[in-house]
Design an enzyme around this catalytic site. Structure first.
Site, PDB file in Angstrom:
ATOM      1  N   TYR A  75      61.546  16.592  55.412  1.00  0.00           N
ATOM      2  CA  TYR A  75      62.424  17.217  56.415  1.00  0.00           C
ATOM      3  C   TYR A  75      62.317  16.131  57.507  1.00  0.00           C
ATOM      4  CZ  TYR A  75      62.745  21.924  54.156  1.00  0.00           C
ATOM      5  OH  TYR A  75      63.158  22.767  53.564  1.00  0.00           O
ATOM      6  N   LEU A  95      71.384  33.524  55.084  1.00  0.00           N
ATOM      7  CA  LEU A  95      72.612  33.867  55.433  1.00  0.00           C
ATOM      8  C   LEU A  95      74.074  33.090  54.773  1.00  0.00           C
ATOM      9  CD1 LEU A  95      71.659  33.896  59.227  1.00  0.00           C
ATOM     10  CD2 LEU A  95      72.323  35.612  57.774  1.00  0.00           C
ATOM     11  N   SER A 155      67.813  30.084  52.831  1.00  0.00           N
ATOM     12  CA  SER A 155      69.305  30.434  53.095  1.00  0.00           C
ATOM     13  C   SER A 155      69.640  31.853  52.965  1.00  0.00           C
ATOM     14  CB  SER A 155      70.158  29.359  52.122  1.00  0.00           C
ATOM     15  OG  SER A 155      71.492  29.266  52.342  1.00  0.00           O
ATOM     16  N   GLY A 169      79.577  35.600  59.928  1.00  0.00           N
ATOM     17  CA  GLY A 169      80.895  36.103  60.488  1.00  0.00           C
ATOM     18  C   GLY A 169      81.560  34.930  61.130  1.00  0.00           C
ATOM     19  N   LYS A 170      80.995  33.803  61.552  1.00  0.00           N
ATOM     20  CA  LYS A 170      81.925  32.860  62.045  1.00  0.00           C
ATOM     21  C   LYS A 170      82.939  32.312  61.472  1.00  0.00           C
ATOM     22  CE  LYS A 170      78.761  28.942  60.885  1.00  0.00           C
ATOM     23  NZ  LYS A 170      77.935  27.837  61.876  1.00  0.00           N
ATOM     24  N   GLY A 182      75.266  30.291  56.765  1.00  0.00           N
ATOM     25  CA  GLY A 182      75.969  30.468  57.790  1.00  0.00           C
ATOM     26  C   GLY A 182      77.180  31.438  57.568  1.00  0.00           C
TER      27      GLY A 182
END
Length: 339
Positions: free
Chosen positions: A54, A227, A225, A234-235, A230
């Site tokens: 990273y 979500l 991960s 809900g975006k 992302g």
């Protein structure tokens, strides 16, 4: 009061949300990264997850940038004893060198040579004398598992590493590793880091095989991960224009479907009933699944992190969990090997 979770059968206890640091030096600069870690630590967070590579894919950044940022923060704050620092080994760090007529890349993989060197390098970048959880990032088909586990065992017994984990392993690979550790009297993996969320494309296989193996053999699960890139925040809205996001185009290609938007809208309904956010509901559902220790979340700002930290105060009822599971059911109940 937040309840810390035991990592499998190990003696480690983790805050129920791990802080992923892949974005440090990529979409979050060093000052922002310091602010995010400060907020996480202030909330009781103790589990920092990084990797030697990273953020090597960020423009102009070599690998090791995230580890270096964490190292400077830990040194500045003097809070090493409060933390469980996890990093990973496997990815390529730097160029290979020529040997004979071909090119042999010695700065990647899970050979004894590279593991010992990579651990030394990570310790220097992190500015610590030991790593709490050292994880193999993914499988190395060119190196026998006995060699990998032997090298990792040496690191534990020399005091450079406290616990071992793996990432992105299949069920049979995990069982091969556990069996080898037992047969050869080597240190064993106490955790695994799979991709797992309501939207994970490998979710059915995970729940049918890997999850059951982890529960049976006491391997803690710290999914990445959680979500769905992302999407579960809900975006993204059905039939709406994409928001500005580093992952928007990728998500549109990989994760947009009527089924997935049904899941997102169900999360929103449950969230509204609890005065919560969809991301918090998605994480709370995950934490209610067997074997889960600490989903690893990332944030590009303190505001994003604070929203996710609200998960630790959210209690979903069984009806909520059932509704979410039902709308997201990918026929796993009909393919469960126990039936």
């Amino acid at each position: 009061m937040t309840t810390y979770r035991k990592l499998g059968r190990s003696g480690l206890h983790l805050f129920p949300l791990g802080l992923g640091t892949m974005q440090f030096g990529w979409s979050a600069d060093e000052q922002t990264a310091f602010e995010i870690m400060d907020a996480y630590h202030a909330a009781g967070g103790n589990f920092l997850d990084t990797a030697d590579v990273y953020s090597a894919w960020a423009k102009g950044n070599p690998g090791g940038v995230s580890e270096e940022i964490i190292g400077r923060w830990v040194k500045a704050r003097g809070n090493r004893d409060d933390l469980v620092i996890a990093t990973k080994v496997r990815g390529a760090m730097g160029e290979g060198f020529s040997q004979g007529r071909g090119t042999v890349h010695q700065r990647e993989g899970l050979s004894r040579k590279w593991i010992l060197r990579a651990c030394e390098d990570s310790l220097k970048r992190l500015q610590v004398d030991h790593i709490d959880l050292y994880q193999v990032h993914w499988i190395d088909n060119q190196t026998p598992i006995e060699e990998t586990l032997s090298a990792l065992t040496d690191l534990v017994r020399r005091g450079y590493v406290r616990y071992l984990g793996c990432s992105n392993y299949s069920a049979w690979r995990l069982m091969e590793a556990l069996w080898t550790s037992d047969r050869k009297n080597l240190e064993s993996f106490v955790s695994i880091q799979p991709e797992y969320s309501l939207l994970s494309p490998t979710r059915a296989n995970f729940e049918r095989e890997l999850q059951k193996a982890c529960v049976a053999y006491g391997v803690g699960i710290v999914p990445w991960s959680p979500l769905g890139g992302g999407v579960l925040t809900g975006k993204y809205k059905r039939d709406a224009a994409l928001p500005e996001s580093v992952r928007a185009d990728e998500n549109a290609r990989r994760r947009f479907s009527d089924k997935n938007f049904d899941i997102v809208e169900t999360l929103q309904t449950v969230a509204d009933a609890h005065q919560a956010k969809p991301a918090q509901v998605a994480l709370a559902w995950l934490l209610a699944q067997p074997g889960m220790t600490a989903p690893i979340v990332g944030a590009n700002s303190v505001a994003q992190l604070q929203e996710l930290l609200g998960t630790t105060e959210l209690q979903l009822g069984q009806d909520d969990l059932n509704n979410i599971s039902q709308v997201s059911d990918w026929e796993r109940a009909r393919t469960d090997l126990e039936n």
